[in-house]
Design a protein around this motif. Structure first.
Motif, PDB file in Angstrom:
ATOM      1  N   TRP A 272    -106.894-194.381  36.326  1.00 49.47           N
ATOM      2  CA  TRP A 272    -106.003-193.404  35.739  1.00 49.47           C
ATOM      3  C   TRP A 272    -106.419-192.245  35.614  1.00 49.47           C
ATOM      4  CZ3 TRP A 272    -101.198-195.438  34.198  1.00 49.47           C
ATOM      5  CH2 TRP A 272    -101.129-197.150  33.920  1.00 49.47           C
ATOM      6  N   SER A 273    -105.498-191.106  36.259  1.00 49.95           N
ATOM      7  CA  SER A 273    -105.861-189.581  36.446  1.00 49.95           C
ATOM      8  C   SER A 273    -105.506-189.065  34.964  1.00 49.95           C
ATOM      9  CB  SER A 273    -104.922-188.878  37.455  1.00 49.95           C
ATOM     10  OG  SER A 273    -103.433-188.973  36.839  1.00 49.95           O
ATOM     11  N   GLN A 274    -106.034-187.956  34.730  1.00 50.44           N
ATOM     12  CA  GLN A 274    -106.370-187.319  33.436  1.00 50.44           C
ATOM     13  C   GLN A 274    -104.826-187.051  33.030  1.00 50.44           C
ATOM     14  OE1 GLN A 274    -107.650-183.384  33.219  1.00 50.44           O
ATOM     15  NE2 GLN A 274    -108.278-183.578  30.946  1.00 50.44           N
ATOM     16  N   ARG A 275    -103.918-186.571  34.004  1.00 48.58           N
ATOM     17  CA  ARG A 275    -102.393-186.253  33.912  1.00 48.58           C
ATOM     18  C   ARG A 275    -101.740-187.570  33.299  1.00 48.58           C
ATOM     19  NH1 ARG A 275     -98.149-186.621  36.740  1.00 48.58           N
ATOM     20  NH2 ARG A 275     -99.516-187.191  38.809  1.00 48.58           N
ATOM     21  N   GLU A 276    -102.041-188.839  33.911  1.00 44.31           N
ATOM     22  CA  GLU A 276    -101.410-189.870  33.763  1.00 44.31           C
ATOM     23  C   GLU A 276    -101.921-190.682  32.045  1.00 44.31           C
ATOM     24  OE1 GLU A 276    -100.730-191.649  38.251  1.00 44.31           O
ATOM     25  OE2 GLU A 276    -102.701-191.966  37.225  1.00 44.31           O
ATOM     26  N   ALA A 277    -103.247-190.524  32.019  1.00 43.13           N
ATOM     27  CA  ALA A 277    -103.616-191.171  30.766  1.00 43.13           C
ATOM     28  C   ALA A 277    -103.342-190.303  29.531  1.00 43.13           C
ATOM     29  CB  ALA A 277    -105.338-191.280  31.068  1.00 43.13           C
ATOM     30  N   VAL A 278    -103.641-188.966  29.446  1.00 46.52           N
ATOM     31  CA  VAL A 278    -103.318-188.125  28.298  1.00 46.52           C
ATOM     32  C   VAL A 278    -101.947-188.436  27.931  1.00 46.52           C
ATOM     33  CG1 VAL A 278    -103.202-185.845  27.264  1.00 46.52           C
ATOM     34  CG2 VAL A 278    -105.367-186.465  28.819  1.00 46.52           C
ATOM     35  N   GLY A 279    -101.797-188.568  26.601  1.00 40.27           N
ATOM     36  CA  GLY A 279    -100.394-188.838  26.164  1.00 40.27           C
ATOM     37  C   GLY A 279    -100.188-190.339  25.884  1.00 40.27           C
ATOM     38  N   GLN A 280    -101.156-191.219  26.549  1.00 40.67           N
ATOM     39  CA  GLN A 280    -100.741-192.569  26.471  1.00 40.67           C
ATOM     40  C   GLN A 280    -101.521-193.207  25.436  1.00 40.67           C
ATOM     41  OE1 GLN A 280     -99.045-194.915  29.610  1.00 40.67           O
ATOM     42  NE2 GLN A 280     -99.750-193.541  31.254  1.00 40.67           N
ATOM     43  N   LYS A 281    -101.120-194.291  25.006  1.00 40.71           N
ATOM     44  CA  LYS A 281    -102.305-195.144  24.183  1.00 40.71           C
ATOM     45  C   LYS A 281    -103.063-195.864  25.084  1.00 40.71           C
ATOM     46  CE  LYS A 281     -99.301-195.320  20.225  1.00 40.71           C
ATOM     47  NZ  LYS A 281     -98.603-196.180  19.185  1.00 40.71           N
ATOM     48  N   PRO A 282    -104.296-196.189  24.404  1.00 37.89           N
ATOM     49  CA  PRO A 282    -105.275-197.281  25.337  1.00 37.89           C
ATOM     50  C   PRO A 282    -104.573-198.524  25.558  1.00 37.89           C
ATOM     51  CG  PRO A 282    -106.471-196.014  23.623  1.00 37.89           C
ATOM     52  CD  PRO A 282    -105.169-195.898  23.613  1.00 37.89           C
ATOM     53  N   SER A 283    -103.775-199.084  24.510  1.00 38.76           N
ATOM     54  CA  SER A 283    -102.996-200.246  24.621  1.00 38.76           C
ATOM     55  C   SER A 283    -102.528-200.230  26.104  1.00 38.76           C
ATOM     56  CB  SER A 283    -102.432-200.826  23.487  1.00 38.76           C
ATOM     57  OG  SER A 283    -101.463-199.848  23.060  1.00 38.76           O
ATOM     58  N   GLU A 284    -101.859-199.180  26.483  1.00 42.46           N
ATOM     59  CA  GLU A 284    -100.809-198.833  27.367  1.00 42.46           C
ATOM     60  C   GLU A 284    -101.642-198.548  28.846  1.00 42.46           C
ATOM     61  OE1 GLU A 284     -97.269-196.822  24.761  1.00 42.46           O
ATOM     62  OE2 GLU A 284     -98.586-195.602  26.226  1.00 42.46           O
ATOM     63  N   THR A 285    -102.930-198.465  28.655  1.00 36.16           N
ATOM     64  CA  THR A 285    -103.757-198.341  29.795  1.00 36.16           C
ATOM     65  C   THR A 285    -104.772-199.086  30.049  1.00 36.16           C
ATOM     66  OG1 THR A 285    -104.873-196.497  28.675  1.00 36.16           O
ATOM     67  CG2 THR A 285    -103.129-195.646  30.013  1.00 36.16           C
ATOM     68  N   ILE A 286    -105.979-199.174  29.339  1.00 36.34           N
ATOM     69  CA  ILE A 286    -107.011-199.834  29.525  1.00 36.34           C
ATOM     70  C   ILE A 286    -107.297-201.041  28.725  1.00 36.34           C
ATOM     71  CG2 ILE A 286    -108.192-197.486  30.154  1.00 36.34           C
ATOM     72  CD1 ILE A 286    -109.539-197.599  27.676  1.00 36.34           C
ATOM     73  N   LEU A 287    -106.395-201.534  27.944  1.00 36.20           N
ATOM     74  CA  LEU A 287    -106.836-202.673  27.164  1.00 36.20           C
ATOM     75  C   LEU A 287    -106.291-203.936  27.807  1.00 36.20           C
ATOM     76  CD1 LEU A 287    -106.681-201.446  23.428  1.00 36.20           C
ATOM     77  CD2 LEU A 287    -108.789-201.939  24.797  1.00 36.20           C
ATOM     78  N   PRO A 288    -106.962-205.053  27.730  1.00 39.76           N
ATOM     79  CA  PRO A 288    -106.252-206.231  28.297  1.00 39.76           C
ATOM     80  C   PRO A 288    -105.348-206.746  27.143  1.00 39.76           C
ATOM     81  CG  PRO A 288    -108.691-206.190  28.417  1.00 39.76           C
ATOM     82  CD  PRO A 288    -108.450-205.155  27.710  1.00 39.76           C
ATOM     83  N   ARG A 289    -104.402-207.316  27.927  1.00 36.04           N
ATOM     84  CA  ARG A 289    -103.191-207.595  27.013  1.00 36.04           C
ATOM     85  C   ARG A 289    -103.721-208.612  25.795  1.00 36.04           C
ATOM     86  NH1 ARG A 289     -98.098-207.819  28.275  1.00 36.04           N
ATOM     87  NH2 ARG A 289     -98.291-207.476  30.374  1.00 36.04           N
ATOM     88  N   SER A 290    -104.812-209.183  26.110  1.00 34.51           N
ATOM     89  CA  SER A 290    -105.237-210.187  24.860  1.00 34.51           C
ATOM     90  C   SER A 290    -105.855-209.273  23.688  1.00 34.51           C
ATOM     91  CB  SER A 290    -106.430-211.159  25.393  1.00 34.51           C
ATOM     92  OG  SER A 290    -107.315-210.377  25.990  1.00 34.51           O
ATOM     93  N   CYS A 291    -106.375-208.107  23.920  1.00 39.13           N
ATOM     94  CA  CYS A 291    -106.855-207.229  23.057  1.00 39.13           C
ATOM     95  C   CYS A 291    -105.947-206.283  22.453  1.00 39.13           C
ATOM     96  CB  CYS A 291    -108.188-206.639  23.691  1.00 39.13           C
ATOM     97  SG  CYS A 291    -109.239-207.765  24.262  1.00 39.13           S
ATOM     98  N   ARG A 292    -104.848-206.036  22.625  1.00 39.98           N
ATOM     99  CA  ARG A 292    -104.004-204.895  22.433  1.00 39.98           C
ATOM    100  C   ARG A 292    -103.440-205.239  21.108  1.00 39.98           C
ATOM    101  NH1 ARG A 292    -100.203-204.774  27.918  1.00 39.98           N
ATOM    102  NH2 ARG A 292    -102.093-204.042  28.993  1.00 39.98           N
ATOM    103  N   ASP A 293    -102.981-206.352  20.393  1.00 42.17           N
ATOM    104  CA  ASP A 293    -102.817-206.492  18.992  1.00 42.17           C
ATOM    105  C   ASP A 293    -104.030-206.208  18.154  1.00 42.17           C
ATOM    106  OD1 ASP A 293    -100.222-207.268  19.961  1.00 42.17           O
ATOM    107  OD2 ASP A 293    -100.543-209.293  19.670  1.00 42.17           O
ATOM    108  N   ALA A 294    -105.107-206.809  18.288  1.00 39.07           N
ATOM    109  CA  ALA A 294    -106.412-206.709  17.569  1.00 39.07           C
ATOM    110  C   ALA A 294    -106.617-205.009  17.505  1.00 39.07           C
ATOM    111  CB  ALA A 294    -107.571-207.376  18.224  1.00 39.07           C
ATOM    112  N   HIS A 295    -106.523-204.325  18.703  1.00 42.06           N
ATOM    113  CA  HIS A 295    -106.685-202.900  18.431  1.00 42.06           C
ATOM    114  C   HIS A 295    -105.660-202.032  17.482  1.00 42.06           C
ATOM    115  CE1 HIS A 295    -107.191-198.839  19.839  1.00 42.06           C
ATOM    116  NE2 HIS A 295    -106.004-198.701  20.245  1.00 42.06           N
ATOM    117  N   GLU A 296    -104.473-202.516  17.626  1.00 40.02           N
ATOM    118  CA  GLU A 296    -103.693-201.696  16.653  1.00 40.02           C
ATOM    119  C   GLU A 296    -103.805-202.120  15.321  1.00 40.02           C
ATOM    120  OE1 GLU A 296    -101.493-199.474  17.636  1.00 40.02           O
ATOM    121  OE2 GLU A 296    -101.817-199.599  19.747  1.00 40.02           O
ATOM    122  N   GLU A 297    -104.114-203.639  15.141  1.00 39.28           N
ATOM    123  CA  GLU A 297    -104.417-203.583  13.626  1.00 39.28           C
ATOM    124  C   GLU A 297    -105.669-203.182  13.073  1.00 39.28           C
ATOM    125  OE1 GLU A 297    -104.551-207.898  13.558  1.00 39.28           O
ATOM    126  OE2 GLU A 297    -102.706-208.352  14.143  1.00 39.28           O
ATOM    127  N   GLY A 298    -106.608-203.144  14.185  1.00 48.62           N
ATOM    128  CA  GLY A 298    -108.299-202.391  13.662  1.00 48.62           C
ATOM    129  C   GLY A 298    -107.882-200.894  13.539  1.00 48.62           C
TER     130      GLY A 298
END
Length: 853
Positions: A272-298
């Motif tokens: 992901w370029s800086q322009r694309e990544a900034v402003g998004q959440k890790p769960s939308e970019t770099i976290l696998p689907r299986s880890c997204r809920d745990a990330h938000e809860e944590g």
């Protein structure tokens, strides 16, 4: 606006003072004129005194007013100088204000440079109403040095032209006075200086020494602020450079979970370029689907409690690339309180290569351990004193000790006493560095006291400083080789003895058929001496008609190394006698690697004569065999003729017996019926005997046609037929499954029919009969038929397979004594054999084998 109003007010004051002075001067002029005219008049003396007093008072008032106005102007100029705003023009304006306030020719501001603080760099220079460029110079030996070292204001008077530190100052500046004060930061450290120069003395100038520190404090504050801003900017630049050029991805996130910073390494790792990544959440970019809920809860749990399992410690987990593939990463997440919330900085490292390297290292270590532990040679590590550090299992096998026992010993404990000195000398030379590695053959004393010969190779392993760490020894047991070498020496001696004393003729030839060596037997049997044959062509010993063929055979032998050739030719003795020889020839290599031919020769003259006699006898035998074959064919024809001639009267007798039974049975008495029945049954037995004889004769003539057959299926078929013939009997069959063999199917069925039939007959007296067919595995399969019948004595076993021979006790059992004889001939025709084991009253077992194919 206030400054403009102040200037207007000053202008009006000056105008009023000028008008007053002008009026006063006019009055004084008029009074002086009257005084001159009336000098001698006494009444004007009082007016004169009054006039003088008035003039003096006017002068004093004017000076007071002028001083007050000057002080106000000076205060205004100081205030304006000190209130100079920041920015790039601050120091030049401050120097200009200082020069005007002090009414000095020149003013300048400098900062210290260098670690020793001996060099100064100008921030601003104002001289004679204009600004000059910057300069940099040393303060050593100038009036600036005591200011910088003493840290207090200094006044200097005298000719300063020799100390003028830069040609940028006007050359005609007669600098006779110097006033300077240091610039001190909040920590009391001198960071620069502020100075004024003039062609008049600055000492005692009105409030100069009071004004100068005020300007110095303002300049020091601004210089400290600029330095702080510069340090902050440099720190930010360094931090940004570190983040930009960091080997790890650096990602910042606010307490909403939104990415606020994304460095180039993060672009490389996640796609992901800086322009694309900034402003998004890790769960939308770099976290696998299986880890997204745990990330938000944590994240929510941490924001609520300030605690969590992930912050402030490195963890390994899986992230997701933009293309969807998962990447193993190491994450260190650091939360920082910020403006009532948190900001999070994540340092992310792609550990794919590290994991691959770790896996490669593990595999390498496993390969090393496998190589070390499973090597076909012994491997051991020995410290510089000779003590064992570690050994592999092969080393232990060679010497007979366990690994624990070996690591409690040193090399001296197992080295043969005769080899100890050489071993320790070699280790000493390795330690000294005069020997890189060494190889030797030595002996170990095994745990059981026996001796083991080994081939030992030792090398030294040193640390980075060149100090010896340990020796690596590789040993290969050569006890067997030593035994072979001993045996070889013995074999060579024996070979020489056999070659010399062998009664068989032995000759060694080179590629030109020259005899290189001849044993005594060869020379003696041909009537020559060894010296007469060695060096001569072997062809001279052969019959002239055989020499071309002998040459071809020898050449063929040379062209096919390793093969053994055999031939029979005629040789001529020295006395002219003829003898036949049987020769074996094979190539051998001499020590130079050249091919020679070794010929082993045997005199077969008598054997040739015997062979010729045998050939003559074989010809006679062949003729006799043909004659016997003709006789057998005639006997077979005779058998069929006799069988036909016997069957016809038997058929007539059987027919008439049947008619008598049908027509006269009731009129005949019991004895006549018995005679008639016995006659009938006797003719039937005779008929069956004829069939049996014909079958037996036919079996001995049949040629087997072998193929793979299922003996289990044939046995099942025979068992079904026997059960169907006498269904009232209680007989249990046990037939092994999948028993296969190579043989003639029809003949092997006849074998099983006879063996099963034999078992069926001899188990007739059992309430519950048992018949088994199976296979014994081993080097060659053995098949068997076992029953629980009446059995027989092994003393009668040699009569089992003789035609028409019946065992004692078998009178009441139907049969002609031909079945087992038939079985024996079929098995023999198949290249096998048959035998039996039995015990009276405990059944019998018949075993047979078949050829492999």
């Amino acid at each position: 606006m206030a400054q403009r109003k102040s200037k207007e007010k000053g202008t009006w004051s000056k105008a009023l003072i000028a008008a007053g002075v002008y009026l006063l001067v006019m009055i004084l002029t008029e009074l002086l004129a009257h005084w001159i005219l009336a000098w001698e008049q006494a009444e004007y003396i009082e007016w004169f005194l009054f006039l003088g007093t008035a003039i003096l008072l006017a002068v004093l008032i004017q000076r007071r007013i002028a001083g007050t106005q000057h002080r106000k102007r000076r205060q205004r100029e100081v205030s304006e100088g000190l209130s100079t705003g920041g920015g790039a023009d601050f120091f030049p304006r401050l120097a200009e204000s200082l020069a005007r306030v002090l009414e000095a020719e020149c003013a300048f501001i400098c900062e210290l440079k260098g670690d020793a603080g001996e060099r100064i760099h100008s921030l601003a220079v104002f001289c004679r109403g204009r600004r000059f460029g910057d300069f940099e110079a040393s303060s050593i030996g100038t009036p600036l040095e005591p200011v910088l070292r003493g840290g207090h204001t200094t006044v200097f008077s005298g000719d300063l032209r020799q100390f003028l530190i830069d040609a940028r100052f006007p050359s005609d500046l007669a600098a006779e006075s110097f006033l300077a004060t240091p610039l001190v930061d909040a920590h009391g450290q001198v960071i620069g200086l502020l100075a004024a120069l003039d062609d008049r003395s600055l000492a005692g100038r009105e409030r100069a020494e009071e004004i100068l520190p005020l300007f110095a404090a303002r300049a020091a504050g601004e210089l400290e602020r600029l330095r702080a801003e510069t340090a902050l900017r440099q720190s930010r630049d360094r931090l940004q450079a570190i983040i930009t050029n960091a080997f790890d991805a650096v990602v910042e996130m606010d307490d909403r979970g939104v990415i606020t910073s994304w460095n180039p390494r993060a672009e490389e790792i996640f796609g992901w370029s800086q322009r694309e990544a900034v402003g998004q959440k890790p769960s939308e970019t770099i976290l696998p689907r299986s880890c997204r809920d745990a990330h938000e809860e944590g994240l929510g749990h941490f924001l609520a409690t300030g605690e969590g399992p992930i912050p402030n410690r490195p963890i390994e987990l899986m992230a997701q690339h933009r293309d969807g593939r998962e990447i193993p990463i190491e994450l260190t997440l650091t939360p920082t309180p910020w403006e009532g919330g948190f900001t999070f900085c994540a340092f992310i490292r792609d550990i794919s290569e590290r994991l691959h390297s770790e896996e490669a290292l593990r595999e390498s270590e496993e390969r090393f351990r496998a190589t070390f532990n499973q090597a076909a040679v012994g491997i051991g590590h020995v410290d510089p004193t000779g003590r064992w550090l570690r050994v592999n299992q092969k080393y232990c096998d060679i010497v007979g000790y366990t690994m624990e026992e070996m690591t409690s010993m040193d090399v001296r404990d197992i080295t043969h006493p005769d080899d100890l000195e050489a071993t320790m000398t070699a280790l000493g030379r390795l330690l000294e560095g005069t020997l890189a590695d060494c190889t030797m053959e030595k002996r170990y004393i095994r745990k059981d006291g026996s001796t083991a010969w080994v081939n030992l190779t030792v090398s030294k392993v040193s640390d980075a400083d060149g100090r010896p760490r340990f020796f690596v020894g590789v040993v290969e047991e050569i006890s067997a080789r030593k035994e072979v070498e001993q045996a070889l020496r013995f074999s060579q001696a024996r070979y020489q003895a056999l070659y010399r004393d062998n009664p068989t003729m032995i000759t060694t030839l080179d590629a030109e058929w020259t005899m290189l060596s001849v044993n005594p037997a060869c020379a003696g049997q041909l009537g020559y001496t060894i010296d007469e044959l060695e060096g001569e062509s072997v062809l001279k010993l052969f019959h002239g008609d055989d020499r071309p063929a002998v040459a071809r055979q020898l050449q063929n032998c040379l062209e096919h190394p390793g093969r053994v050739f055999r031939w029979q030719f005629r040789k001529i003795r020295k006395d002219g006698g003829l003898l036949w020889v049987d020769e074996l020839a094979q190539t051998v290599q001499d020590p130079r690697g050249d091919l020679n031919v070794m010929v082993v020769c045997q005199d077969i003259t008598e054997r040739r004569r015997a062979q010729e006699e045998i050939e003559r006898l074989n010809a006679d035998l062949k003729q006799r065999a043909a004659e016997l074959e003709d006789a057998n064919r005639e006997l077979e024809a005779f058998n069929f003729a006799v069988a036909h001639d016997l069957r016809k009267p038997l058929t007539t007798i059987i027919g008439y017996c049947q008619i008598l039974r049908d027509l006269c049975a009731e009129r005949l008495d019991e004895a006549c019926n018995t005679y008639l029945r016995e006659t009938y049954e006797g003719t039937w037995r005779m008929n069956r005997l004829i069939d049996t004889l014909l079958d037996f004769s036919r079996v001995t003539r049949l040629e087997p046609h072998p193929k793979e057959i299922d003996l289990s299926a044939l046995a099942q078929r025979v068992a079904v037929e026997l059960k169907g013939a006498e269904s009232q009997r209680r007989v249990r069959f046990q037939i092994g499954e999948g028993i296969r063999a190579i043989g003639d199917e029809s003949l092997m069925q006849l074998v099983l029919e006879n063996l099963f039939g034999n078992a069926w007959k001899y188990t007739g007296g059992q309430k519950e009969a048992f018949i088994e067919f199976g296979e014994l595995t081993g080097e060659a399969p053995v098949y068997f038929v076992r029953d629980n019948g009446s059995g027989f004595s092994m003393a009668d076993a040699d009569r089992l397979f003789i035609p028409f021979q019946r065992l004692p006790g078998s009178d009441g059992i139907e049969g002609h004594g031909v079945g087992l004889a038939t079985v024996e001939r079929i098995i023999r025709r198949h290249g096998g054999r048959i035998w039996a084991e039995a015990e009276p009253g405990r059944g019998a077992t018949f075993y047979f084998t078949l050829a492999a194919g």
